[in-house]
Design a protein around this motif. Structure first.
Motif, short mmCIF file in Angstrom:
data_model
loop_
_atom_site.label_atom_id
_atom_site.label_comp_id
_atom_site.label_asym_id
_atom_site.label_seq_id
_atom_site.Cartn_x
_atom_site.Cartn_y
_atom_site.Cartn_z
N GLN A 61 0.84 -1.19 0.00
CA GLN A 61 0.00 0.00 0.00
C GLN A 61 0.88 1.25 0.00
O GLN A 61 2.07 1.19 0.31
N LEU A 62 0.25 2.38 -0.34
CA LEU A 62 0.94 3.66 -0.43
C LEU A 62 0.06 4.73 0.20
O LEU A 62 -1.16 4.73 0.02
N VAL A 63 0.69 5.63 0.96
CA VAL A 63 -0.03 6.77 1.53
C VAL A 63 0.51 8.05 0.89
O VAL A 63 1.71 8.19 0.65
N THR A 64 -0.40 8.97 0.56
CA THR A 64 -0.04 10.24 -0.06
C THR A 64 -0.74 11.37 0.68
O THR A 64 -1.85 11.19 1.20
N SER A 65 -0.09 12.52 0.71
CA SER A 65 -0.67 13.74 1.28
C SER A 65 -0.68 14.81 0.21
O SER A 65 0.16 14.83 -0.69
N SER A 66 -1.63 15.75 0.35
CA SER A 66 -1.84 16.71 -0.73
C SER A 66 -2.25 18.06 -0.17
O SER A 66 -2.62 18.20 1.00
N GLY A 67 -2.20 19.05 -1.06
CA GLY A 67 -2.65 20.38 -0.71
C GLY A 67 -4.16 20.49 -0.61
O GLY A 67 -4.67 21.55 -0.22
N ASP A 68 -4.90 19.43 -0.97
CA ASP A 68 -6.35 19.45 -0.83
C ASP A 68 -6.83 19.08 0.57
O ASP A 68 -7.99 18.73 0.75
N THR A 69 -5.91 19.09 1.57
CA THR A 69 -6.18 18.85 3.00
C THR A 69 -6.51 17.40 3.31
O THR A 69 -7.00 17.12 4.41
N THR A 70 -6.26 16.46 2.42
CA THR A 70 -6.60 15.06 2.67
C THR A 70 -5.35 14.19 2.63
O THR A 70 -4.32 14.56 2.06
N VAL A 71 -5.49 13.02 3.26
CA VAL A 71 -4.48 11.96 3.22
C VAL A 71 -5.17 10.73 2.63
O VAL A 71 -6.22 10.32 3.12
N ARG A 72 -4.58 10.16 1.59
CA ARG A 72 -5.20 9.02 0.90
C ARG A 72 -4.30 7.79 1.00
O ARG A 72 -3.07 7.91 0.92
N ILE A 73 -4.94 6.65 1.15
CA ILE A 73 -4.24 5.36 1.18
C ILE A 73 -4.66 4.58 -0.06
O ILE A 73 -5.85 4.42 -0.34
N TRP A 74 -3.65 4.10 -0.78
CA TRP A 74 -3.86 3.43 -2.06
C TRP A 74 -3.43 1.96 -1.93
O TRP A 74 -2.38 1.67 -1.37
N ASP A 75 -4.27 1.07 -2.47
CA ASP A 75 -3.94 -0.35 -2.55
C ASP A 75 -3.35 -0.61 -3.93
O ASP A 75 -4.02 -0.43 -4.96
N LEU A 76 -2.09 -1.02 -3.96
CA LEU A 76 -1.41 -1.18 -5.24
C LEU A 76 -1.94 -2.37 -6.03
O LEU A 76 -1.89 -2.38 -7.25
N SER A 77 -2.47 -3.37 -5.33
CA SER A 77 -3.03 -4.53 -6.04
C SER A 77 -4.36 -4.17 -6.70
O SER A 77 -4.68 -4.65 -7.78
N ARG A 78 -5.13 -3.31 -6.04
CA ARG A 78 -6.41 -2.89 -6.60
C ARG A 78 -6.27 -1.69 -7.54
O ARG A 78 -7.21 -1.31 -8.23
N ARG A 79 -5.11 -1.04 -7.50
CA ARG A 79 -4.84 0.13 -8.34
C ARG A 79 -5.85 1.25 -8.11
O ARG A 79 -6.39 1.85 -9.04
N GLY A 80 -6.12 1.52 -6.85
CA GLY A 80 -7.06 2.59 -6.54
C GLY A 80 -6.98 2.99 -5.08
O GLY A 80 -6.32 2.35 -4.26
N CYS A 81 -7.66 4.09 -4.76
CA CYS A 81 -7.69 4.62 -3.39
C CYS A 81 -8.72 3.82 -2.58
O CYS A 81 -9.88 3.66 -3.01
#
Length: 617
Positions: free
Chosen positions: A395-415
């Protein structure tokens, strides 16, 4: 020939007789020595000399004015020849052909003797005077037109100034009205505040009484604890059994009827129960107590790990105890990964894969060292500021200027999860080595600890006075490191959400801070290009190097901890070898270096504002 004749006709000839000076009747008189002496005596008087100078100046002005008048009069009184008058007239009107014909006929007549100069005569002075008046009239008309233009411009400027004056008057009236309205609001707020003062006094009195009651309660509690201690001593004298016997007696007492329980047995039972409660309270975990104080625990909440875990990264650090020299790094490859600036990098924990986040709202996954695109993530609505792999690499976690933190499943290829809670842009994120917790730092001066399993915020770390620019977990620990624009670094306990220590020393806003692999050192950089190394055991600065004046954006340790890389806004990567204290610069293709990472013992990755990823080997 016509033009030459016209130019010659513009002039006139006059006969002037010059008399000999010797024939003048004016005779000069000699001045005697006595007269010169008398003049010298007169000059001695200052007032007389000044008066004489003033009279001479007046006489000179009068003479000049008279000479001008006489010259003008002489010019006007001198008549003009007839042929010159006609030639000048035709030249002024531009009649060149007529002028040629006139000159031809005029001079032919004179040569034949038909016409003489005396017969032609002179032009009357009235015509010459009319010409002067006409020329003066033309010049006056031109002056009149110029004055009209100036008057029109002045009128326009006056109208413009009047409009500006009216506008400023209206603005002044609005300001005065706004001021009066604010004064009225201030008066009403003061009256409103005065109405609350009695209530505040009552609340303060209640607060004082509650404090007194609390003190009395604490005294009573201490008294009760003393009594329990006495009963424990009595119990130890009567029964020397352990905790196991007490628990058995408790079960036996619970099944016994109260009718057969005497006063002594009742006191013993209560003493045993108090002893069990005290033992349980003394053996309780302070972390759990802190969690109870913070609020009710969710059923899916994860357990925070203890700080006694073994750091598996130490084995890799021991294998690379000899760092490479800073001069041995060379640019081996350049990959164009984004159209806009690259803001963050993340390396896969087990594979040769790198993830880049950019200002184009996307993150991309690339294979190293060829640079093949493996995956692209879309979902954020603003620039990406940070990315980090889960320790398992799934999995991958990303942070952004849109005030959110998203966790992505690489096997599912989506958030699969979006964490919301920050009020402003999120500047960084980090994943705990256990994989159950994610930390995020925001521009709203706070940081948050997120529980991935329960999908909620466990703690909000408050204490910084300005934007928190980076956050990172100490490997295999619950300690969190943050850097802030308030020029400080802070260590936090993620199990309680409390700040443990604050590092002071930077004179400018801190942009980034990170741990080394062993966890015994911290590197930080600020907006003036200063790099600092801190000792985690002594909590003191070890080294400070000024790599400015350009801002330093990010800092990174290699696996051995002996080499520190610094990304600068001047487009270079500064490499510091700690044992030698040498700082060298690696010049890239251009653009500010915003992020960098060490991959293995021989590879350094850097990316920046030009959207390119540079590989240094």
């Amino acid at each position: 020939m016509a033009e030459a004749a016209g130019s010659e006709a513009a002039f006139c000839l006059q006969n002037v007789t010059i008399t000999d000076d010797s024939k003048d009747d004016y005779q000069c008189e000699e001045v005697s020595a006595d007269d010169e002496f008398s003049l010298q005596e007169e000059d001695e008087d200052l007032s007389t000399a000044l008066q004489a100078i003033q009279e001479q100046a007046e006489d000179a002005e009068i003479l000049t004015s008279q000479s001008v008048l006489t010259s003008e009069k002489s010019v006007c009184e001198v008549p003009e020849a007839m042929d010159d008058f006609f030639c000048n007239f035709l030249v002024r009107l531009g009649m060149s052909r007529t002028l040629d014909c006139f000159q031809t006929e005029w001079y032919e007549l004179i040569e034949r003797g038909v016409l003489t100069v005396k017969d032609a005569g002179l032009v009357p002075t009235v015509y010459t005077h009319n010409q002067h008046l006409q020329a003066e009239n033309m010049s006056l008309k031109k002056d009149l037109e110029n004055y009209k233009l100036a008057a029109n411009k002045t009128k326009e400027a006056l109208l413009k100034m009047q409009k500006e004056r009216d506008f400023h008057r209206m603005h002044h009236r609005r300001v005065v009205q706004e001021k009066n309205r604010l004064i009225c609001d201030m008066k009403r707020l003061k009256a409103h505040y005065a109405s609350y003062e009695p209530v505040l006094k009552q609340l303060s009195e209640k607060y004082e009484t509650m404090l007194k009651q609390k003190m009395l309660t604490s005294l009573e509690r201490d008294k009760a604890v003393g009594q329990v201690t006495g009963l424990q001593a009595v119990l130890e004298n009567l029964d020397s059994g352990g905790v196991k016997q007490i628990s058995e007696a408790k079960v036996h007492d619970c099944t016994r009827k109260k009718d057969f329980e005497g006063p002594t047995q009742k006191a013993l039972r209560e003493a045993r129960q108090q002893k069990i409660i005290i033992a349980a309270s003394s053996s309780s975990d302070p972390v759990k107590d802190a969690e109870k104080k913070m609020g009710k625990r969710h059923l899916k909440d994860s357990e925070f790990p203890v700080d006694t875990e073994v750091n598996t990264y130490l084995e890799c650090a021991k294998e690379h105890t000899q760092p490479l020299k800073s001069g041995e790094y060379q640019l081996s490859n350049i990959l164009k990964v984004h159209d806009l600036a690259v803001s963050c990098l993340a390396l896969h924990p087990r594979k040769d894969i790198v993830v880049t986040g950019s200002d184009d709202h996307l993150w991309k996954m690339w294979a190293l060292p060829d640079g093949n695109l493996l995956m692209t993530g879309e979902g954020h609505t603003d620039w990406l500021s940070g990315c980090c792999f889960r320790p398992s690499g799934t999995q991958l976690v990303t942070s952004s200027g849109d005030t959110t933190v998203r966790i992505w499943d690489l096997s599912r290829r989506g958030c699969i999860l979006t964490l919301k809670g920050h009020a402003r842009a999120v500047h960084g994120c980090s994943w705990h080595s256990r994989g159950d917790f994610v930390a995020s730092a925001s521009m709203d001066s706070t940081s948050k600890i997120w529980d991935v399993n329960s999908e909620r915020c466990r703690y909000t770390l408050r204490g910084h006075k300005d934007s928190v620019n980076s956050i990172e977990f100490l490997p295999f620990s619950s300690t969190v490191l943050t850097s802030s624009a308030d020029k400080t670094l802070s260590l936090w306990d993620s199990r309680t959400g409390l700040r443990v220590y604050t590092f002071h020393g930077h004179l400018h806003p801190c942009n980034h801070a990170t741990f080394n692999t062993k966890g015994d050192a911290v590197a930080s950089c600020d907006s003036s290009g200063v790099l600092k190394l801190w000792d985690m055991r002594k909590l003191v600065p070890i080294l400070s190097i000024d790599a400015g004046p350009h801002p330093a954006n990010q800092v990174a340790f290699d696996q051995s901890g002996g080499v520190v890389a610094l990304g600068s806004s001047d487009g270079s990567v500064r490499v510091l070898r700690r044992d030698a204290g040498q700082l060298s610069a690696l010049r890239g293709p251009g653009g500010a270096v915003r992020c960098l990472r060490f991959h293995g013992p021989r590879l350094l990755l850097s990316a920046g504002a030009d959207g390119r990823l540079c590989l240094w080997t």
